[in-house]
Design a protein around this motif. Structure first.
Motif, PDB file in Angstrom:
ATOM      1  N   ASN A 104     -67.441  34.730  72.966  1.00  0.00           N
ATOM      2  CA  ASN A 104     -67.481  34.508  71.657  1.00  0.00           C
ATOM      3  C   ASN A 104     -66.003  34.031  71.156  1.00  0.00           C
ATOM      4  OD1 ASN A 104     -70.164  34.996  71.340  1.00  0.00           O
ATOM      5  ND2 ASN A 104     -69.907  36.970  71.002  1.00  0.00           N
ATOM      6  N   GLY A 105     -65.128  33.514  71.673  1.00  0.00           N
ATOM      7  CA  GLY A 105     -63.946  32.943  71.667  1.00  0.00           C
ATOM      8  C   GLY A 105     -62.937  34.220  71.437  1.00  0.00           C
ATOM      9  N   LYS A 106     -63.248  35.280  71.872  1.00  0.00           N
ATOM     10  CA  LYS A 106     -62.433  36.651  71.635  1.00  0.00           C
ATOM     11  C   LYS A 106     -61.203  36.635  72.590  1.00  0.00           C
ATOM     12  CE  LYS A 106     -64.850  37.605  68.020  1.00  0.00           C
ATOM     13  NZ  LYS A 106     -65.698  38.930  67.939  1.00  0.00           N
ATOM     14  N   ASN A 107     -60.072  37.118  72.093  1.00  0.00           N
ATOM     15  CA  ASN A 107     -58.872  37.078  72.760  1.00  0.00           C
ATOM     16  C   ASN A 107     -58.792  38.290  73.663  1.00  0.00           C
ATOM     17  OD1 ASN A 107     -56.475  37.506  73.665  1.00  0.00           O
ATOM     18  ND2 ASN A 107     -55.493  38.274  71.672  1.00  0.00           N
ATOM     19  N   LEU A 108     -59.171  38.227  75.054  1.00  0.00           N
ATOM     20  CA  LEU A 108     -59.586  39.579  75.836  1.00  0.00           C
ATOM     21  C   LEU A 108     -58.014  39.525  76.886  1.00  0.00           C
ATOM     22  CD1 LEU A 108     -63.188  39.219  76.442  1.00  0.00           C
ATOM     23  CD2 LEU A 108     -61.937  40.883  75.262  1.00  0.00           C
ATOM     24  N   TYR A 144     -57.185  48.920  70.425  1.00  0.00           N
ATOM     25  CA  TYR A 144     -57.008  47.999  71.737  1.00  0.00           C
ATOM     26  C   TYR A 144     -58.180  47.986  72.411  1.00  0.00           C
ATOM     27  CZ  TYR A 144     -51.914  48.495  70.794  1.00  0.00           C
ATOM     28  OH  TYR A 144     -50.492  48.474  70.009  1.00  0.00           O
ATOM     29  N   PRO A 145     -58.572  46.832  72.815  1.00  0.00           N
ATOM     30  CA  PRO A 145     -59.950  46.717  73.576  1.00  0.00           C
ATOM     31  C   PRO A 145     -59.970  47.283  74.722  1.00  0.00           C
ATOM     32  CG  PRO A 145     -58.638  44.543  73.340  1.00  0.00           C
ATOM     33  CD  PRO A 145     -58.115  45.497  72.492  1.00  0.00           C
ATOM     34  N   CYS A 199     -43.863  43.694  75.666  1.00  0.00           N
ATOM     35  CA  CYS A 199     -44.791  42.772  76.360  1.00  0.00           C
ATOM     36  C   CYS A 199     -45.004  41.495  75.460  1.00  0.00           C
ATOM     37  CB  CYS A 199     -45.883  43.261  76.778  1.00  0.00           C
ATOM     38  SG  CYS A 199     -47.231  41.865  77.359  1.00  0.00           S
ATOM     39  N   LEU A 200     -45.004  40.134  75.710  1.00  0.00           N
ATOM     40  CA  LEU A 200     -45.347  39.273  74.796  1.00  0.00           C
ATOM     41  C   LEU A 200     -46.519  39.279  74.106  1.00  0.00           C
ATOM     42  CD1 LEU A 200     -44.369  36.144  74.323  1.00  0.00           C
ATOM     43  CD2 LEU A 200     -45.681  35.401  76.257  1.00  0.00           C
ATOM     44  N   PHE A 201     -47.505  39.768  74.877  1.00  0.00           N
ATOM     45  CA  PHE A 201     -48.819  39.822  74.184  1.00  0.00           C
ATOM     46  C   PHE A 201     -48.928  41.367  73.432  1.00  0.00           C
ATOM     47  CE2 PHE A 201     -49.406  37.186  77.989  1.00  0.00           C
ATOM     48  CZ  PHE A 201     -49.596  35.867  77.342  1.00  0.00           C
ATOM     49  N   CYS A 202     -47.966  42.183  73.164  1.00  0.00           N
ATOM     50  CA  CYS A 202     -48.344  43.288  72.596  1.00  0.00           C
ATOM     51  C   CYS A 202     -48.530  42.817  71.097  1.00  0.00           C
ATOM     52  CB  CYS A 202     -46.884  44.140  72.868  1.00  0.00           C
ATOM     53  SG  CYS A 202     -47.085  45.530  71.945  1.00  0.00           S
ATOM     54  N   GLN A 203     -49.476  43.670  70.742  1.00  0.00           N
ATOM     55  CA  GLN A 203     -49.897  43.507  69.074  1.00  0.00           C
ATOM     56  C   GLN A 203     -50.717  42.184  68.706  1.00  0.00           C
ATOM     57  OE1 GLN A 203     -49.475  46.385  67.457  1.00  0.00           O
ATOM     58  NE2 GLN A 203     -48.049  47.188  68.718  1.00  0.00           N
ATOM     59  N   THR A 204     -51.156  41.353  69.912  1.00  0.00           N
ATOM     60  CA  THR A 204     -51.711  40.075  69.746  1.00  0.00           C
ATOM     61  C   THR A 204     -53.150  40.602  68.893  1.00  0.00           C
ATOM     62  OG1 THR A 204     -52.480  40.028  71.714  1.00  0.00           O
ATOM     63  CG2 THR A 204     -50.751  38.590  71.099  1.00  0.00           C
TER      64      THR A 204
END
Length: 247
Positions: A104-108, A144-145, A199-204
């Motif tokens: 569903n287009g989710k950021n994982l 956080y998933p 991390c670059l992806f932290c808090q995305t």
């Protein structure tokens, strides 16, 4: 019961630091003091301030050593850096254009990163005969998933398949940040941020639901299992083929 060795996923943040401290002094029912502690620090290729976690570990060791009166002192501990960047790429970054529509287009991206971490940790534990892997996942961070029950259930099952018991000893205890801070401050340890690599992806942002997280894991955990099996048997070609590059 004889003491066993223990591995901890160690970011250097307050929760993983608290897990290390509680294990080192034997003050948690799920963390009897082990004979040796392996702090597994993962390198995903997207972080900076690389010396923060090791500095925090060394400071914690020095402080905790003053808290014990027993002759044997603290359990032996070492911090080990494991590179899981290639796995991280294969689990998400190389193919996110294909993968996102499936969920569903989710950021994982952070789920993929944690799957890679657990995969490397399982391999390490098998190769070094460490029977238990602990994490600092906490209920208060379930936004956080990768710190949700569905994630923990599926990665624990993966590790159990290989004879490694993955535990989440503070998930319920640390449902409030103040509890974590109290534990650390009571031991004289740093109780605020600054110990993790950034991390670059932290808090995305992600709005992934347990259903979407579970669907992704149902697809990727079997591949992680296959990868581990190939690695354990020395089948390097087959292991590499499990997560081919996106090009």
């Amino acid at each position: 019961m004889s003491k066993q060795e223990l591995a901890i996923l160690f970011s250097g943040g307050t929760d993983s630091l608290a897990v290390y401290a509680l294990a080192a002094i034997g003050q948690h029912p799920q963390l009897p003091r082990p004979v040796k502690i392996h702090l597994l620090h993962m390198l995903n290729g997207m972080s900076r301030f690389h010396d923060f976690p090791r500095r925090r570990f060394r400071v914690a060791q020095e402080i905790l050593a003053t808290k014990l009166s027993e002759p044997e002192g603290l359990p032996q501990a070492e911090m080990v850096e494991l590179d899981m960047g290639r796995l991280f790429q294969g689990l998400w970054l190389d193919r996110y254009e294909e993968l996102m529509p499936r969920y569903n287009g989710k950021n994982l991206v952070c789920v993929a990163c944690k799957v890679a971490m657990h995969t490397k940790a399982i391999l390490y534990c098998i190769e070094h005969l460490v029977p238990v892997l602990a994490t600092g996942y906490a209920r208060r961070q379930s936004y956080y998933p990768e710190q949700t029950p569905v994630f923990m259930e599926k990665v624990a099952a993966l590790s159990e398949h290989f004879g490694i018991r993955t535990i989440f000893p503070v998930f319920e205890d640390f449902d409030d940040e103040q509890i974590t801070r109290h534990v650390l401050e009571d031991l004289g340890l740093p109780s605020t941020g600054g110990g993790e690599r950034k991390c670059l992806f932290c808090q995305t942002l992600t709005t992934a639901t347990p259903s979407e997280i579970g669907a992704y894991l149902d697809d990727m955990v079997p591949r992680a299992k296959e990868y581990i099996e190939h690695k354990l048997q020395g089948r390097v070609r087959e292991a590499a083929a499990v997560f081919p590059p996106g090009r």
